[in-house]
Motif scaffolding. Structure first.
Motif, mmCIF file in Angstrom:
data_model
loop_
_atom_site.group_PDB
_atom_site.id
_atom_site.type_symbol
_atom_site.label_atom_id
_atom_site.label_comp_id
_atom_site.label_asym_id
_atom_site.label_seq_id
_atom_site.Cartn_x
_atom_site.Cartn_y
_atom_site.Cartn_z
ATOM 1 N N ASN A 181 0.850 -1.199 0.000
ATOM 2 C CA ASN A 181 0.000 0.000 0.000
ATOM 3 C C ASN A 181 0.883 1.245 0.000
ATOM 4 O OD1 ASN A 181 -2.604 -0.980 -0.125
ATOM 5 N ND2 ASN A 181 -2.743 -1.295 2.088
ATOM 6 N N SER A 225 -5.959 -5.607 -3.403
ATOM 7 C CA SER A 225 -6.932 -5.595 -2.307
ATOM 8 C C SER A 225 -7.611 -6.942 -2.170
ATOM 9 C CB SER A 225 -7.993 -4.523 -2.514
ATOM 10 O OG SER A 225 -8.895 -4.562 -1.419
ATOM 11 N N GLY A 226 -7.958 -7.261 -0.953
ATOM 12 C CA GLY A 226 -8.664 -8.510 -0.673
ATOM 13 C C GLY A 226 -8.194 -9.118 0.626
ATOM 14 N N LYS A 278 -5.812 2.467 -5.740
ATOM 15 C CA LYS A 278 -5.883 1.631 -4.526
ATOM 16 C C LYS A 278 -6.096 2.506 -3.292
ATOM 17 C CE LYS A 278 -5.975 -1.590 -1.603
ATOM 18 N NZ LYS A 278 -4.985 -2.126 -0.741
ATOM 19 N N HIS A 314 -9.626 3.443 -3.246
ATOM 20 C CA HIS A 314 -10.361 2.237 -2.841
ATOM 21 C C HIS A 314 -10.404 2.149 -1.313
ATOM 22 C CE1 HIS A 314 -10.273 -1.867 -1.257
ATOM 23 N NE2 HIS A 314 -11.064 -2.227 -2.263
ATOM 24 N N ASN A 315 -9.253 2.341 -0.689
ATOM 25 C CA ASN A 315 -9.202 2.239 0.771
ATOM 26 C C ASN A 315 -9.975 3.371 1.436
ATOM 27 O OD1 ASN A 315 -7.575 0.046 0.268
ATOM 28 N ND2 ASN A 315 -6.037 0.594 1.794
ATOM 29 N N GLU A 346 -13.384 2.377 1.314
ATOM 30 C CA GLU A 346 -13.512 1.295 2.315
ATOM 31 C C GLU A 346 -13.762 1.901 3.713
ATOM 32 O OE1 GLU A 346 -10.310 -1.717 2.049
ATOM 33 O OE2 GLU A 346 -9.916 -1.315 4.160
ATOM 34 N N TYR A 347 -12.996 2.919 4.046
ATOM 35 C CA TYR A 347 -13.184 3.602 5.346
ATOM 36 C C TYR A 347 -14.612 4.152 5.448
ATOM 37 C CZ TYR A 347 -8.239 4.110 6.961
ATOM 38 O OH TYR A 347 -6.958 3.914 7.419
ATOM 39 N N GLU A 401 -8.362 1.819 14.708
ATOM 40 C CA GLU A 401 -7.013 2.184 14.282
ATOM 41 C C GLU A 401 -6.977 2.449 12.778
ATOM 42 O OE1 GLU A 401 -4.264 -0.682 15.818
ATOM 43 O OE2 GLU A 401 -5.185 -0.600 17.802
ATOM 44 N N LYS A 453 -3.987 2.655 9.308
ATOM 45 C CA LYS A 453 -2.588 2.605 8.873
ATOM 46 C C LYS A 453 -2.225 3.782 7.982
ATOM 47 C CE LYS A 453 -1.974 -2.386 9.169
ATOM 48 N NZ LYS A 453 -3.208 -3.013 8.654
ATOM 49 N N GLY A 454 -3.207 4.504 7.464
ATOM 50 C CA GLY A 454 -2.852 5.729 6.750
ATOM 51 C C GLY A 454 -3.453 5.929 5.366
ATOM 52 N N THR A 455 -3.961 4.875 4.744
ATOM 53 C CA THR A 455 -4.425 5.077 3.359
ATOM 54 C C THR A 455 -5.682 5.947 3.294
ATOM 55 O OG1 THR A 455 -5.449 2.894 3.533
ATOM 56 C CG2 THR A 455 -3.376 3.026 2.327
ATOM 57 N N ARG A 487 -12.497 7.712 13.170
ATOM 58 C CA ARG A 487 -11.498 6.814 13.763
ATOM 59 C C ARG A 487 -10.596 7.596 14.720
ATOM 60 N NH1 ARG A 487 -9.372 2.154 9.547
ATOM 61 N NH2 ARG A 487 -11.334 1.822 8.450
HETATM 62 O O1 LIG Z 1 -5.482 -2.358 1.958
HETATM 63 C C1 LIG Z 1 -6.272 -2.968 2.632
HETATM 64 C C2 LIG Z 1 -7.498 -3.562 2.054
HETATM 65 O O2 LIG Z 1 -7.729 -3.158 0.787
HETATM 66 C C3 LIG Z 1 -6.048 -3.052 4.113
HETATM 67 O O3 LIG Z 1 -6.908 -3.975 4.673
HETATM 68 C C4 LIG Z 1 -6.154 -1.700 4.668
HETATM 69 O O4 LIG Z 1 -4.841 -1.139 4.626
HETATM 70 C C5 LIG Z 1 -6.585 -1.626 6.095
HETATM 71 O O5 LIG Z 1 -6.399 -0.307 6.445
HETATM 72 P P1 LIG Z 1 -6.493 0.227 7.912
HETATM 73 O O6 LIG Z 1 -5.593 -0.650 8.744
HETATM 74 O O7 LIG Z 1 -6.043 1.634 7.814
HETATM 75 O O8 LIG Z 1 -7.933 0.074 8.323
#
Ligand SMILES: O=C(CO)[C@H](O)[C@H](O)COP(=O)(O)O
Ligand SMILES: NC(=O)C1=CN([C@@H]2O[C@H](COP(=O)(O)OP(=O)(O)OC[C@H]3O[C@@H](n4cnc5c(N)ncnc54)[C@H](OP(=O)(O)O)[C@@H]3O)[C@@H](O)[C@H]2O)C=CC1
Length: 511
Positions: A136, A162-163, A216, A219-220, A223-224, A292, A294-296, A321
């Motif tokens: 990522n 992703s997956g 990507k 995408h993330n 996802e958030y 938590e 990770k930053g994306t 978050r």
């Molecule tokens: O790349 C991903 C899915 O596509 C990871 O699951 C994603 O990085 C999780 O992110 P975070 O820890 O920030 O919730």
């Protein structure tokens, strides 16, 4: 919805042992065999290990490498019979095990570790070799690395994958950037291991240099936003209706049979239905309520700010978050007064549950619309020919946001590739119009009961702002002109104007 869409059968005849599975050290192989690995994976934690297994299961001969060799040895010990692996110890051994042009997939921690791995391998490679970064990475890092490696005669293919752990094994959604030339060589391998929906692999060349990692990243971000909206739906069902997690799990299962059919809804039902073995309590009640990151998601919002794209749903999700993680602040504020709450029951409860489904759907359309607009803006900024319909197509399977809904987005862009926003697509416009009374009612109920719903309410505000005939931005312009002579435009004639606010007659003049 089905779990991760199935992978296709392996390519016959590629494995040195006809698919029975062999694992040898590179030195040993060179003595005994002439053929080499057609692909290599370095970084064998959860993602790299499963991608390597996926490749081997599809008949590829996979060279393996990890900084600490234990992971390589473990992979071979546990899964060596799944295909043909060439485990290696040193970087030089790894490179020597690869047929030319060499194709190395790097699946290590993003940031410094990725640079360290590139610096370790690049000097050992030759013109035309390809480094595929499946981590990522920030797209700006990918642009920098691609340029630097291109100047050294190497291809650098920043690739979104992703997956999660299961997707990597059974078929992820793959978003490769980099040059067309590199994709011509890598594409068949990547599409081999990608998820597959209706015969279409969830992998396509996104565009040059950092385009794959940009997509990507968004995408993330989506996802958030999607996870936050689902969490708000849960919170309302729990605290406005007084339902237990197991009951809410049933509601999510039911929703998953309709237009909200998606991986995230499916796993939400499973998480909510799970009971903690140690206490017998619902699992969700024993988990610390601090999300938590990770930053994306944060990168998506930072980039949106730089591009001037309002991705309010993603921003609210990132902030939600952060707020959840602010333990000291929350502790200080915990006793602040709010409204009295009594659970809604009877027919009103049924209506509210149905309304929440509508609010979730409409807010989700907004979040995806904003995400696709960010991709559109990134494509314009960096001159990437990104096909939004193709992005929706490869997100239909394999990835974390895979959903039936993505097929509607694919259709929307097929109908009009220049669609300004998904909200103006005929189908989505109609669905959101039909949902809006429920949506407004849910936001009002959340506010009345003091239940935070930043995703639902900001999505509704975005929708109302977009459809407004006039926005109070005109007043903001007036304020700016008043205190800073920042000027404004008029609705009735062209030009740039300033009003002399300090004069008696507040005279206007063109500047
Ligand atoms: O790349 C991903 C899915 O596509 C990871 O699951 C994603 O990085 C999780 O992110 P975070 O820890 O920030 O919730
Ligand atoms: N986990 C997930 O669901 C997803 C992860 N990703 C991305 O995929 C990549 C891999 O993720 P994941 O499998 O979770 O593993 P991690 O992100 O936990 O990374 C662990 C791997 O990185 C290696 N590594 C760390 N630092 C260095 C270094 N300085 N030099 C060489 N190798 C190093 C580790 O080697 P060692 O064993 O020697 O410590 C190990 O192989 C990451 O970029 C992640 O963001 C993408 C999609 C989903």
């Amino acid at each position: 919805m089905e779990p991760i869409a199935g992978s296709r059968p392996g390519r016959p005849g590629l494995g040195v042992d006809g698919g029975r599975g062999t694992s040898r050290y590179a030195g040993e192989r060179r003595d005994e065999m002439t053929d080499q690995a057609n692909i290599g994976v370095t970084g064998l934690a959860v993602m790299g290990r499963n991608l390597a297994r996926n490749l081997a299961r599809h008949g590829h001969t996979v060279a393996l490498h990890n900084r600490h060799q234990q992971r390589t040895d473990d992979l071979v010990a546990q899964f060596g019979d799944e295909g043909t692996f060439v485990p290696t110890g040193s970087a030089a051994e790894f490179v020597a095990a690869l047929e030319r042009p060499r194709k190395l997939i790097v699946m290590v921690k993003a940031g410094g570790p990725t640079d360290a791995v590139i610096e370790e391998f690049a000097p050992l490679l030759e013109d035309g070799d390809m480094i595929v970064d499946g981590g990522n990475a920030h797209f700006a890092d990918t642009r920098r690395r691609e340029k630097a490696l291109r100047e050294r005669g190497l291809h650098f293919v920043g690739t979104g994958v992703s997956g999660g752990e299961e997707g990597a094994l059974h078929g992820p959604s793959i978003m490769p950037g980099g040059s067309r030339e590199a994709y011509a060589s890598l594409g068949p391998i990547l599409t081999d291991i990608a998820a597959d929906v209706d015969g279409t692999p969830c992998c396509t060349h996104i565009g040059p240099d950092g385009a794959g990692h940009f997509v990507k990243m968004v995408h993330n971000g989506i996802e958030y936003a999607d996870m936050q909206l689902i969490a708000e739906a849960y919170d309302l069902l729990r605290h406005a209706l007084g339902l237990e997690p197991a009951q809410i799990a049933d509601i999510f299962r039911d929703w998953n049979t309709g237009r909200l059919d998606s991986y995230l809804i499916e796993i939400t039902a499973q998480v909510l239905g799970h009971v903690d073995a140690a206490t017998g309590r619902p699992f969700v009640d024993v988990v610390v309520d601090q999300a938590e990151q990770k930053g994306t998601g944060r990168w998506t919002v930072q980039t949106a700010l730089e591009l001037g794209v309002p991705t309010t749903g993603i921003a609210e999700a990132v902030f939600a978050r952060s707020l959840s993680g602010g333990a000291a602040l929350r502790e200080a504020a915990r006793g602040l007064p709010g409204p009295a709450r009594a659970p809604i029951t009877g027919a009103a409860a049924e209506t509210l549950a149905a309304d929440i489904e509508q609010a979730l759907y409409a807010s989700k359309v907004v979040a995806y619309a904003q995400g696709f607009n960010e991709i559109q803006a990134g494509a314009a900024e960096y001159d990437w020919p990104i096909d939004l319909g193709a992005v929706a197509t490869i997100w239909r399977g394999g990835c974390i946001i895979r959903a039936a809904f993505l097929d509607d987005i694919r259709a929307a862009y097929a109908n009009d590739p220049a669609l300004p926003t998904l909200l103006t697509d005929g189908g989505f416009a109609e669905a959101v119009r039909d949902a809006q009374d429920s949506w407004r009612s849910v936001v009002a109920t959340a506010a009345r009961l003091g239940i935070p719903a930043p995703g639902f309410s900001s999505a509704l505000s975005y929708y109302d702002a977009l459809r407004a005939q006039r926005l109070p931005a005109a007043l903001v312009q007036g304020q700016r002109d008043y205190f800073g002579a920042h000027t404004y435009q008029r609705v009735d004639r062209p030009g740039t104007f300033h009003t002399e606010w300090a004069t008696r007659d507040a005279a206007e003049h063109e500047v």
